[in-house]
Write a protein that holds these residues in place. Structure first.
Motif, PDB file in Angstrom:
ATOM      1  N   SER A  16       0.798  -1.228   0.000  1.00 18.07           N
ATOM      2  CA  SER A  16       0.000   0.000   0.000  1.00 18.07           C
ATOM      3  C   SER A  16       0.833   1.281   0.000  1.00 18.07           C
ATOM      4  O   SER A  16       0.417   2.270  -0.613  1.00 18.07           O
ATOM      5  CB  SER A  16      -0.974  -0.004   1.184  1.00 18.07           C
ATOM      6  OG  SER A  16      -0.280  -0.109   2.407  1.00 18.07           O
ATOM      7  N   PRO A  17       1.998   1.358   0.654  1.00 19.64           N
ATOM      8  CA  PRO A  17       2.773   2.606   0.612  1.00 19.64           C
ATOM      9  C   PRO A  17       3.204   2.996  -0.813  1.00 19.64           C
ATOM     10  O   PRO A  17       3.423   4.181  -1.082  1.00 19.64           O
ATOM     11  CB  PRO A  17       3.984   2.308   1.492  1.00 19.64           C
ATOM     12  CG  PRO A  17       3.512   1.251   2.437  1.00 19.64           C
ATOM     13  CD  PRO A  17       2.597   0.403   1.626  1.00 19.64           C
ATOM     14  N   VAL A  18       3.305   1.996  -1.687  1.00 19.85           N
ATOM     15  CA  VAL A  18       3.659   2.304  -3.080  1.00 19.85           C
ATOM     16  C   VAL A  18       2.507   3.049  -3.753  1.00 19.85           C
ATOM     17  O   VAL A  18       2.688   4.096  -4.379  1.00 19.85           O
ATOM     18  CB  VAL A  18       4.003   1.024  -3.854  1.00 19.85           C
ATOM     19  CG1 VAL A  18       4.282   1.341  -5.326  1.00 19.85           C
ATOM     20  CG2 VAL A  18       5.207   0.322  -3.230  1.00 19.85           C
ATOM     21  N   GLY A  19       1.286   2.491  -3.601  1.00 21.81           N
ATOM     22  CA  GLY A  19       0.131   3.111  -4.236  1.00 21.81           C
ATOM     23  C   GLY A  19      -0.234   4.452  -3.637  1.00 21.81           C
ATOM     24  O   GLY A  19      -0.697   5.355  -4.338  1.00 21.81           O
ATOM     25  N   SER A  20      -0.036   4.620  -2.311  1.00 19.84           N
ATOM     26  CA  SER A  20      -0.424   5.866  -1.651  1.00 19.84           C
ATOM     27  C   SER A  20       0.593   6.979  -1.835  1.00 19.84           C
ATOM     28  O   SER A  20       0.297   8.141  -1.585  1.00 19.84           O
ATOM     29  CB  SER A  20      -0.624   5.614  -0.151  1.00 19.84           C
ATOM     30  OG  SER A  20       0.622   5.305   0.471  1.00 19.84           O
ATOM     31  N   GLY A  21       1.816   6.624  -2.255  1.00 17.07           N
ATOM     32  CA  GLY A  21       2.855   7.644  -2.439  1.00 17.07           C
ATOM     33  C   GLY A  21       3.748   7.827  -1.230  1.00 17.07           C
ATOM     34  O   GLY A  21       4.706   8.597  -1.267  1.00 17.07           O
ATOM     35  N   ARG A  22       3.446   7.120  -0.122  1.00 17.59           N
ATOM     36  CA  ARG A  22       4.272   7.276   1.085  1.00 17.59           C
ATOM     37  C   ARG A  22       5.703   6.776   0.871  1.00 17.59           C
ATOM     38  O   ARG A  22       6.654   7.344   1.422  1.00 17.59           O
ATOM     39  CB  ARG A  22       3.624   6.545   2.262  1.00 17.59           C
ATOM     40  CG  ARG A  22       2.374   7.227   2.790  1.00 17.59           C
ATOM     41  CD  ARG A  22       1.939   6.661   4.137  1.00 17.59           C
ATOM     42  NE  ARG A  22       1.642   5.234   4.072  1.00 17.59           N
ATOM     43  CZ  ARG A  22       2.260   4.299   4.789  1.00 17.59           C
ATOM     44  NH1 ARG A  22       3.216   4.646   5.622  1.00 17.59           N
ATOM     45  NH2 ARG A  22       1.925   3.024   4.677  1.00 17.59           N
ATOM     46  N   LEU A  23       5.843   5.708   0.071  1.00 22.04           N
ATOM     47  CA  LEU A  23       7.189   5.197  -0.182  1.00 22.04           C
ATOM     48  C   LEU A  23       8.023   6.206  -0.966  1.00 22.04           C
ATOM     49  O   LEU A  23       9.209   6.407  -0.671  1.00 22.04           O
ATOM     50  CB  LEU A  23       7.117   3.863  -0.941  1.00 22.04           C
ATOM     51  CG  LEU A  23       8.475   3.250  -1.303  1.00 22.04           C
ATOM     52  CD1 LEU A  23       9.309   2.981  -0.050  1.00 22.04           C
ATOM     53  CD2 LEU A  23       8.290   1.952  -2.096  1.00 22.04           C
ATOM     54  N   ALA A  24       7.420   6.841  -1.944  1.00 21.99           N
ATOM     55  CA  ALA A  24       8.144   7.841  -2.734  1.00 21.99           C
ATOM     56  C   ALA A  24       8.632   8.983  -1.851  1.00 21.99           C
ATOM     57  O   ALA A  24       9.774   9.470  -2.007  1.00 21.99           O
ATOM     58  CB  ALA A  24       7.235   8.381  -3.848  1.00 21.99           C
ATOM     59  N   ILE A  25       7.801   9.404  -0.893  1.00 24.98           N
ATOM     60  CA  ILE A  25       8.189  10.476   0.028  1.00 24.98           C
ATOM     61  C   ILE A  25       9.336  10.008   0.923  1.00 24.98           C
ATOM     62  O   ILE A  25      10.316  10.737   1.145  1.00 24.98           O
ATOM     63  CB  ILE A  25       6.978  10.918   0.876  1.00 24.98           C
ATOM     64  CG1 ILE A  25       5.921  11.555  -0.019  1.00 24.98           C
ATOM     65  CG2 ILE A  25       7.404  11.878   1.975  1.00 24.98           C
ATOM     66  CD1 ILE A  25       4.632  11.871   0.693  1.00 24.98           C
ATOM     67  N   ALA A  26       9.199   8.771   1.432  1.00 26.88           N
ATOM     68  CA  ALA A  26      10.247   8.231   2.305  1.00 26.88           C
ATOM     69  C   ALA A  26      11.575   8.129   1.563  1.00 26.88           C
ATOM     70  O   ALA A  26      12.641   8.447   2.122  1.00 26.88           O
ATOM     71  CB  ALA A  26       9.820   6.865   2.836  1.00 26.88           C
ATOM     72  N   LEU A  27      11.517   7.703   0.301  1.00 34.78           N
ATOM     73  CA  LEU A  27      12.751   7.589  -0.498  1.00 34.78           C
ATOM     74  C   LEU A  27      13.355   8.971  -0.755  1.00 34.78           C
ATOM     75  O   LEU A  27      14.583   9.142  -0.699  1.00 34.78           O
ATOM     76  CB  LEU A  27      12.450   6.897  -1.826  1.00 34.78           C
ATOM     77  CG  LEU A  27      12.108   5.402  -1.740  1.00 34.78           C
ATOM     78  CD1 LEU A  27      11.599   4.888  -3.085  1.00 34.78           C
ATOM     79  CD2 LEU A  27      13.331   4.596  -1.292  1.00 34.78           C
ATOM     80  N   ALA A  28      12.492   9.943  -1.027  1.00 28.22           N
ATOM     81  CA  ALA A  28      12.990  11.287  -1.324  1.00 28.22           C
ATOM     82  C   ALA A  28      13.619  11.938  -0.100  1.00 28.22           C
ATOM     83  O   ALA A  28      14.599  12.701  -0.224  1.00 28.22           O
ATOM     84  CB  ALA A  28      11.849  12.151  -1.850  1.00 28.22           C
ATOM     85  N   GLU A  29      13.082  11.623   1.079  1.00 33.84           N
ATOM     86  CA  GLU A  29      13.562  12.274   2.295  1.00 33.84           C
ATOM     87  C   GLU A  29      14.481  11.375   3.123  1.00 33.84           C
ATOM     88  O   GLU A  29      14.976  11.800   4.168  1.00 33.84           O
ATOM     89  CB  GLU A  29      12.362  12.706   3.148  1.00 33.84           C
ATOM     90  CG  GLU A  29      11.478  13.721   2.431  1.00 33.84           C
ATOM     91  CD  GLU A  29      10.272  14.115   3.272  1.00 33.84           C
ATOM     92  OE1 GLU A  29      10.133  13.582   4.399  1.00 33.84           O
ATOM     93  OE2 GLU A  29       9.471  14.954   2.813  1.00 33.84           O
ATOM     94  N   GLY A  30      14.689  10.129   2.660  1.00 33.65           N
ATOM     95  CA  GLY A  30      15.566   9.210   3.383  1.00 33.65           C
ATOM     96  C   GLY A  30      15.078   8.941   4.798  1.00 33.65           C
ATOM     97  O   GLY A  30      15.822   9.087   5.770  1.00 33.65           O
ATOM     98  N   LYS A  31      13.800   8.508   4.933  1.00 33.74           N
ATOM     99  CA  LYS A  31      13.166   8.350   6.243  1.00 33.74           C
ATOM    100  C   LYS A  31      13.647   7.128   7.023  1.00 33.74           C
ATOM    101  O   LYS A  31      13.503   7.059   8.234  1.00 33.74           O
ATOM    102  CB  LYS A  31      11.643   8.237   6.058  1.00 33.74           C
ATOM    103  CG  LYS A  31      10.978   9.511   5.576  1.00 33.74           C
ATOM    104  CD  LYS A  31      10.857  10.504   6.704  1.00 33.74           C
ATOM    105  CE  LYS A  31       9.997  11.689   6.312  1.00 33.74           C
ATOM    106  NZ  LYS A  31       9.852  12.636   7.448  1.00 33.74           N
ATOM    107  N   ALA A  32      14.207   6.123   6.340  1.00 33.18           N
ATOM    108  CA  ALA A  32      14.550   4.861   7.005  1.00 33.18           C
ATOM    109  C   ALA A  32      15.501   5.090   8.175  1.00 33.18           C
ATOM    110  O   ALA A  32      16.469   5.853   8.080  1.00 33.18           O
ATOM    111  CB  ALA A  32      15.165   3.896   6.013  1.00 33.18           C
TER     112      ALA A  32
END
Length: 390
Positions: free
Chosen positions: A332-348
């Motif tokens: 679901s994070p892929v479809g919702s766009g949350r993964l893209a935000i996490a990748l852009a901001e380096g949230k891990a």
């Protein structure tokens, strides 16, 4: 080396099946992705809500029709009342017109009586005046002009009869005048009563006319509400059809995912040593773990990473981390766009990177599970944190 790895994997799968680590086909209903399960549940809930709305709208429609029928019956009664009042008003107007004619006729009779009164009065006045002014002369004339005493008596009787006649006529006139005056007064009172009653009937007619107009307006309003309710009901029926189609599609998709899940459990698996990870896989996996289990402890984060790697190892799914994570409608994070935000901001976090590293080494705390989701009734599997893995 590769052949030996596959032999070891086959042995591990056999042991896992015997130990109950991998769900069997009797629990096929648990083999579904979180997204599909969630969408199916939401679709079923939406359909139930739409059916409830349709039922409520149909009930409202029935009530509106009953109210409209009641209003139409009331309007029919009001129209009958209005007709009756109008008929009464017309009859009253005719009576008033007749009464006015009677009054006019009485007034004419009174005018004639007054004219007669004046003539009679003047005549009597002249006779009385003549009698009083010439009383001695007349008496002497009667005395001397009489041929004899009998004639004298006759002449005296004549004068007395004339006076009596005048008094009688005067009395008759006075009585007639009183009768005409009384009749005129009575007619005036009757006309006044008719006018007052007519005014009341006019008020009643106005009231009933107002009720007719108001009821007609209410009926028109109910018809509009009925039309809107009918349109809403049709829209709900159409929506239910669309939702049923959507549910059918989701059920078909769910069945396909169950099939793939069963197939994955029964198909060949690669050994972790056979996997070549691409540059960026660690960063991508760590950020997916962050999106799915960032708020959980390391155990839950490792379990998410292990599911991704298990899919990479299974021959049923794509053979790369990128392919597995971006496979359509899987995470679901892929479809919702949350993964893209996490990748852009380096949230891990460091813990997410540690879980990604351990999963990419082949470490797993969920066996060969290839799915996870939030717990739902009837779903069995390995419970870690806020997810069930199966």
């Amino acid at each position: 080396m590769k052949y030996k790895g596959k032999q070891n994997m086959a042995v591990m799968l056999t042991i896992a099946l015997l130990a109950g680590m991998i769900p069997t086909t009797t629990a096929a209903n648990v083999y579904a992705t979180e997204a599909t399960r969630k969408k199916l549940q939401e679709a079923q809930n939406e359909k139930k809500e739409t059916e409830e709305n349709l039922s409520q709208t149909q009930e409202e429609l029935q009530n509106l029709n009953q109210e409209k029928d009641s209003l139409q019956g009331h309007l029919h009664n009001l129209n009958n009342q209005l007709k009756e009042v109008s008929d009464n008003l017309e009859e009253l107007e005719n009576k008033i017109s007749d009464k006015e004619d009677e009054i006019e006729q009485t007034r004419e009779e009174l005018a004639d009586a007054k004219a007669t009164e004046e003539w009679q009065y003047e005549s009597m006045k002249k006779r009385i005046q003549f009698i009083y002014e010439t009383q001695d002369y007349v008496m002497l004339e009667v005395l001397f002009a009489s041929a004899n005493f009998s004639d004298f008596i006759n002449r005296s009787d004549y004068i007395e009869q004339l006076s009596s006649y005048d008094r009688k006529k005067l009395q008759e006139y006075a009585e007639t005048k009183e009768q005409i005056a009384a009749a005129e007064k009575q007619l005036e009172e009757e006309k006044k009563e008719l006018d007052e009653y007519k005014a009341k009937v006019e008020v009643e007619k106005s009231r009933v006319s107002g009720l007719v107009g108001q009821t007609s307006s209410n009926i028109a309003g109910k018809k509009n509400e009925i039309s809107q309710a009918e349109a809403d009901a049709l829209a709900y029926e159409q929506r239910i059809k669309e939702q049923e189609a959507s549910i059918s599609e989701l059920q078909a998709k769910l069945a396909e995912e169950i099939r793939l899940s069963q197939l994955a459990a029964q198909s060949a698996w690669r050994d972790i040593s056979e996997v070549s990870f691409a540059e960026g896989d660690r960063y991508l996996l760590a950020n997916l773990i962050y999106c799915e289990a960032g708020g959980e402890g390391y155990t839950g984060q490792l379990a998410v990473g292990a599911v991704v790697i298990n899919r990479v190892l299974s021959s049923v799914y794509p053979d790369s981390v990128v392919g597995v994570i971006y496979q359509g409608s899987q995470f679901s994070p892929v479809g919702s766009g949350r993964l893209a935000i996490a990748l852009a901001e380096g949230k891990a976090t460091a813990s997410c990177y540690q879980a990604a590293d351990d999963a990419m080494k082949g470490n797993t705390n969920v066996g060969n599970c290839v799915y996870f989701r939030t717990p739902i009734e009837g779903l069995s599997g390995i419970r870690i944190g806020g997810h069930v893995f199966y």
